[in-house]
Scaffold this active site. Structure first.
Site: not given
Length: 335
Positions: A163-165
């Protein structure tokens, strides 16, 4: 004298300790036997998990120079380990190893409270926004490093997907190699359920239920990595369903059929409805109106993940929408 010289030469050849004037040096070779749980792992990842704080460039250099041996043979970084392999790790100066960052008690407690599922070799965590999935690129501590500190008895812990940050929500982590391989194979064949909640700018086009547009990754002169729709990119498909309409915004359920970087974000931008709070693909002017509603980050949340375990059991886990995002929706409803 000749006999003493021969013995001395043999002892030096057998010794795995090299003299060094640095007071913090601890230059000894390690021989590590690979347990069954780690079969199939790449040698570079195996080394980085054990040489905490050693720069990646240094790990790849000792591989390239042949200082790392598996069963007395040189290997490349992409070599996949087999149970029972004996890995020779060369001496590494302690001065080359920065102290491994340690998660604070409050962060560990936050991640512990975010665990949604932990059974049969699979962890599902409700990742908080702002926590990267792994360290690197200036990030010292990511979710996987925190979990490894929390589960020191687990010889294997690897991300199933990413997942993106700035994206919150459910993410799967394997505690067994067999689970990782099985779930990733299922992921490639489209057998994993991944559902996201996203708030878009403007009115989502009626009848637009999917975006089928190839995505291409590129890097700006500043070094920032971006993605755009490009005919030369990789095939990418996302399905969208309108969940709720607001004045100037739309809450959608998004399902990425393929798993490209920034896929939902760029596909939403492609149809003229970028995600609220997105610093990369949404204009400052559009983001400003959502900041006024209390939105301080990207409105993208992994709401549900589901997969089949190796024994055939189907697992589906939901991650509730965080309070900060739920508050934005409530304020939109009250406008």
């Amino acid at each position: 004298m000749l006999w003493e010289a021969m013995i001395g030469g043999i002892m030096r050849a057998m010794s795995d300790t090299k003299p060094d004037s640095h007071p913090d040096s601890r230059l000894t070779v390690q021989f590590l036997e690979v347990p069954g749980e780690l079969e199939g792992q790449r040698i570079d990842n195996f080394l980085m998990a054990r040489l905490k704080g050693v720069p990646k460039s240094r790990v790849y250099r000792i591989l390239r120079k042949g200082e790392v041996r598996v069963n007395k043979k040189r290997v490349k970084a992409e070599y996949r380990l087999v149970a029972g392999d004996v890995v020779r790790v060369p001496p590494i100066r302690m001065s080359e190893q920065a102290p491994a960052p340690v998660a604070g008690e409050s962060l560990r407690r936050e991640i512990e409270n975010a665990i949604l599922f932990d059974r049969d070799g699979l962890l599902i965590v409700n990742k908080p926004a702002g926590v990267a999935v792994h360290g690197g690129s200036g990030i010292k501590l990511g979710l996987i490093e925190i979990l490894r500190q929390m589960y020191p008895q687990s010889p294997f812990l690897e991300l199933v997907h990413r997942l993106d940050r700035d994206t919150s929500g459910a993410i799967m982590v394997a505690r067994k190699r067999s689970v990782l391989l099985h779930v990733q194979k299922t992921l490639r064949s489209g057998g994993i359920d991944k559902h996201y909640q996203a708030l878009t700018v403007g009115k989502w086009p009626r009848g637009r239920r999917e975006v089928d547009a190839p995505l291409h990754k590129f890097t700006l002169k500043s070094g920032e990595r971006m993605v755009r729709v490009d005919a030369q990119g990789k095939p990418s498909l996302t399905t969208f369903r309108v969940a709720e309409r607001f004045k100037g915004a739309t809450l959608v359920d998004a399902t990425p059929v393929t798993g490209r970087t920034h896929q939902i974000r760029v596909h939403a931008q492609f149809v003229g409805c970028p995600l609220a709070g997105d610093p990369k693909y949404t204009s400052d002017e559009d983001n400003a109106q959502f900041r006024a509603l209390g939105l301080k980050r990207l409105f993208l949340h992994s709401a549900r993940v589901g997969c089949t375990l190796p024994d055939g059991e189907r697992v589906s886990v939901e991650a509730p929408l965080p309070e900060d995002l739920a508050g934005v929706l409530e304020r939109l409803r009250n406008q």
